[in-house]
Design an enzyme around this catalytic site. Structure first.
Site, PDB file in Angstrom:
ATOM      1  N   ASP A 193     -85.849 -44.543 -13.667  1.00 45.90           N
ATOM      2  CA  ASP A 193     -86.802 -45.494 -12.911  1.00 45.90           C
ATOM      3  C   ASP A 193     -86.113 -45.219 -11.295  1.00 45.90           C
ATOM      4  OD1 ASP A 193     -88.496 -46.894 -11.315  1.00 45.90           O
ATOM      5  OD2 ASP A 193     -88.063 -48.999 -12.156  1.00 45.90           O
ATOM      6  N   HIS A 207     -89.105 -49.548 -18.695  1.00 48.83           N
ATOM      7  CA  HIS A 207     -87.947 -50.115 -18.204  1.00 48.83           C
ATOM      8  C   HIS A 207     -87.951 -51.759 -18.707  1.00 48.83           C
ATOM      9  CE1 HIS A 207     -91.188 -51.557 -15.253  1.00 48.83           C
ATOM     10  NE2 HIS A 207     -90.949 -50.593 -14.458  1.00 48.83           N
ATOM     11  N   LEU A 214     -90.957 -39.914  -6.979  1.00 50.04           N
ATOM     12  CA  LEU A 214     -90.646 -38.938  -6.248  1.00 50.04           C
ATOM     13  C   LEU A 214     -91.366 -38.812  -4.838  1.00 50.04           C
ATOM     14  CD1 LEU A 214     -91.333 -35.701  -8.584  1.00 50.04           C
ATOM     15  CD2 LEU A 214     -89.598 -37.164  -8.632  1.00 50.04           C
ATOM     16  N   ARG A 215     -92.199 -39.868  -4.846  1.00 48.57           N
ATOM     17  CA  ARG A 215     -92.684 -40.643  -3.386  1.00 48.57           C
ATOM     18  C   ARG A 215     -93.444 -39.183  -2.802  1.00 48.57           C
ATOM     19  NH1 ARG A 215     -91.442 -45.250  -4.874  1.00 48.57           N
ATOM     20  NH2 ARG A 215     -89.387 -45.926  -4.430  1.00 48.57           N
ATOM     21  N   ASN A 268     -97.406 -44.330  -8.219  1.00 48.62           N
ATOM     22  CA  ASN A 268     -97.614 -44.754  -7.068  1.00 48.62           C
ATOM     23  C   ASN A 268     -97.201 -44.279  -5.594  1.00 48.62           C
ATOM     24  OD1 ASN A 268     -94.712 -44.965  -7.712  1.00 48.62           O
ATOM     25  ND2 ASN A 268     -94.422 -47.139  -7.058  1.00 48.62           N
ATOM     26  N   HIS A 280     -89.247 -41.383 -16.170  1.00 46.11           N
ATOM     27  CA  HIS A 280     -89.681 -42.429 -15.021  1.00 46.11           C
ATOM     28  C   HIS A 280     -89.136 -42.058 -13.806  1.00 46.11           C
ATOM     29  CE1 HIS A 280     -91.005 -46.686 -14.783  1.00 46.11           C
ATOM     30  NE2 HIS A 280     -90.899 -46.377 -13.400  1.00 46.11           N
TER      31      HIS A 280
HETATM   32  O1  DOR Z   1     -87.742 -51.412  -8.846  1.00 46.11           O
HETATM   33  C1  DOR Z   1     -88.659 -50.764  -8.609  1.00 46.11           C
HETATM   34  N1  DOR Z   1     -89.031 -49.831  -7.800  1.00 46.11           N
HETATM   35  N2  DOR Z   1     -89.715 -51.160  -9.538  1.00 46.11           N
HETATM   36  C2  DOR Z   1     -91.062 -50.803  -9.710  1.00 46.11           C
HETATM   37  O2  DOR Z   1     -91.827 -50.912 -10.454  1.00 46.11           O
HETATM   38  C3  DOR Z   1     -91.547 -49.735  -8.372  1.00 46.11           C
HETATM   39  C4  DOR Z   1     -90.294 -48.922  -7.989  1.00 46.11           C
HETATM   40  C5  DOR Z   1     -90.695 -48.337  -6.584  1.00 46.11           C
HETATM   41  O3  DOR Z   1     -91.617 -47.641  -6.592  1.00 46.11           O
HETATM   42  O4  DOR Z   1     -89.887 -48.569  -5.733  1.00 46.11           O
HETATM   43 ZN    ZN Z   2     -92.056 -50.210 -13.119  1.00 51.18          ZN
END
Ligand code: DOR
Ligand code: ZN
Length: 447
Positions: free
Chosen positions: A311, A235, A66-67, A97, A63
């Protein structure tokens, strides 16, 4: 000519074989060629001295944000994979995302191509469950599976519509890939900025109750039971969610779960002190109460939780330089994960073999990939770490673009000293000695 690198004199921990003893590791042409005490005599191109270090399979992170594409100011595949090597991770799963969201085979291809040309560790793309991550209709999951998606998730958001979630689970049965769910009941969490409890009350911040996660986990487990499909819970952060996963496992349901280093080692007190309203401690799900942390550690040790996943959620300094309510949630976690987690070993809450298992074979099993082991013949993904070396977290020295961590300035005990990704020495702390033979071609060692 074959290329040979010997990692000598370390304590070798390999969860796949249960090996935990001094051993050398021979890497030939990027693959694990031999494991054991006292390597057979042969010509070597290089020797990496692992005296005093643990030698383990490279970590697998299920998880990671990488943006790329779309949020390159926060992170790129190039910078995130470099951060990964500093954290000992040789495989990272890329959460969808992005902008545009990873909801088509074309974007899966884009990520794979970027990873091939700019990445330094293996990048496994996760595709969206729903088109545009909008939670309304299913994305082209079959096409993404064919293109190389290893799982599906709308992470960042839950799949709020239970009927869509049911269909996603049913559809996933045809390719056998897990549905990774960000379990959050948004009706309960809406407008919340941190865990609902005594700290949120003191700070006057709106809370996210544990029930927001638990209601969603209960629903998702019911749907896993209904469909028989693989459900992976991202998470998890509360004692109640942990208990539900424990019961689902006892029932024999195909449910797996991950927990993050921050939820295992920090509590909601982090939002109060040392710096009140510190936005680097804002994360979703939020840091919870001490009893939640204890339950997560117990579940991790007992194997109810299969995997630790970072995460890793990098944000820019500007993103986080706002009031707590407005800050985006997320912690840049790749580079501090091991140092933070080793506190659990130093305190006696967990042994080192268990910790390494949850970072290697545990996550590899969730996605069904032959990763996270030092088996002869496999590509050499290897981490060398010093379990007791002290260092101070300095986010300005991160390889990640995201310097958002509540651990800035904190002394951690345990540090990654070198990482080999697919046989290439991708990271080495200068304290680790590397001797090259006179004929060695350094570019074949350092990539
Ligand atoms: O803390 C978080 N950041 N939780 C998420 O579900 C998304 C993530 C993010 O993409 O920044
Ligand atoms: Zn999440």
């Amino acid at each position: 000519m074959n290329h040979r690198l010997l990692i000598s004199g370390g304590r070798l921990i390999d969860p796949a074989s249960g090996h935990d003893a001094p051993a050398d590791l021979l890497i030939e042409d990027g693959h694990i060629a031999w494991v054991g005490p006292g390597a057979p005599p042969q010509e070597l191109d290089a020797i990496l001295d692992a005296t005093g270090l643990v030698v383990a399979p490279g970590f697998v992170d299920l998880h990671c944000h990488l943006r790329e594409p779309g949020y390159e100011e926060k992170e790129t595949i190039a910078t995130a994979t470099r951060a990964a090597t500093r954290g000992g991770f040789t495989t990272v799963c890329a959460m969808p995302n992005t902008n545009p969201p990873t909801d088509s085979a074309a974007i899966i291809d884009f990520i794979k191509e970027k990873a091939r040309t700019k990445g330094v560790v293996k990048v496994l793309p996760v595709g969206c469950i729903s088109k545009g991550r909008r939670g309304q209709e299913l994305a082209e999951m079959a096409a993404m599976a064919a293109a190389g998606a290893v799982a599906f998730s709308d992470d960042g958001s839950p799949v709020s519509d239970p009927r869509l979630m049911r269909h996603a689970l049913e559809y996933s049965l045809s390719f056998g890939l897990p549905i990774m769910e960000h379990a959050e009941d948004e009706a309960l969490s809406r407008d919340g900025a941190m865990h609902e409890g005594e700290v949120s009350l003191r700070l006057g911040l709106r809370g996210i109750p544990a029930a927001a996660e638990e209601a969603a986990v209960a629903r998702d487990i019911a749907l896993a039971r209904l469909t028989g499909a693989k459900l992976h819970l991202c998470h998890i952060s509360t004692a109640g969610a942990m208990e539900m996963v424990r019961r689902a496992r006892e029932e024999g349901l195909p449910v797996t779960a991950e927990v993050t280093p921050h939820h295992l080692t920090l509590t909601h007190e982090q939002v109060l002190a040392p710096v009140p309203y510190d936005t680097s401690a804002k994360v979703n799900p939020p840091l919870r109460a001490p009893q939640d942390v204890r339950a997560l550690v117990d579940g991790l040790r007992d194997g109810v939780i299969d995997a630790i996943a970072t995460d890793h959620a990098p944000h820019t300094a500007m993103d986080k330089l706002v009031e707590f309510d407005f800050a985006p949630p997320g912690i840049s976690g790749l580079e501090t994960a091991l140092g933070a987690l080793l506190a659990l070993v130093h305190s006696g809450e967990m042994d080192l073999m268990t910790l390494v298992t949850r970072l290697t074979t545990g996550p590899a099993k969730v996605i069904g990939h032959p990763l996270g082991s030092l088996t002869v013949g496999l590509p050499a993904d290897v981490v060398l770490f010093d379990p007791t070396r002290e260092w101070v977290v300095d986010p300005t020295a991160f390889a990640s673009r995201g310097r958002n961590t509540p651990l800035a300035g904190r002394a951690l005990r345990g540090k990654v000293m070198a990482t080999l990704a697919q046989g290439v020495l991708a990271y080495r702390d200068e304290a680790v000695s590397l001797s090259l033979s006179s004929q060695a071609e350094p570019q074949r060692i350092r990539g």
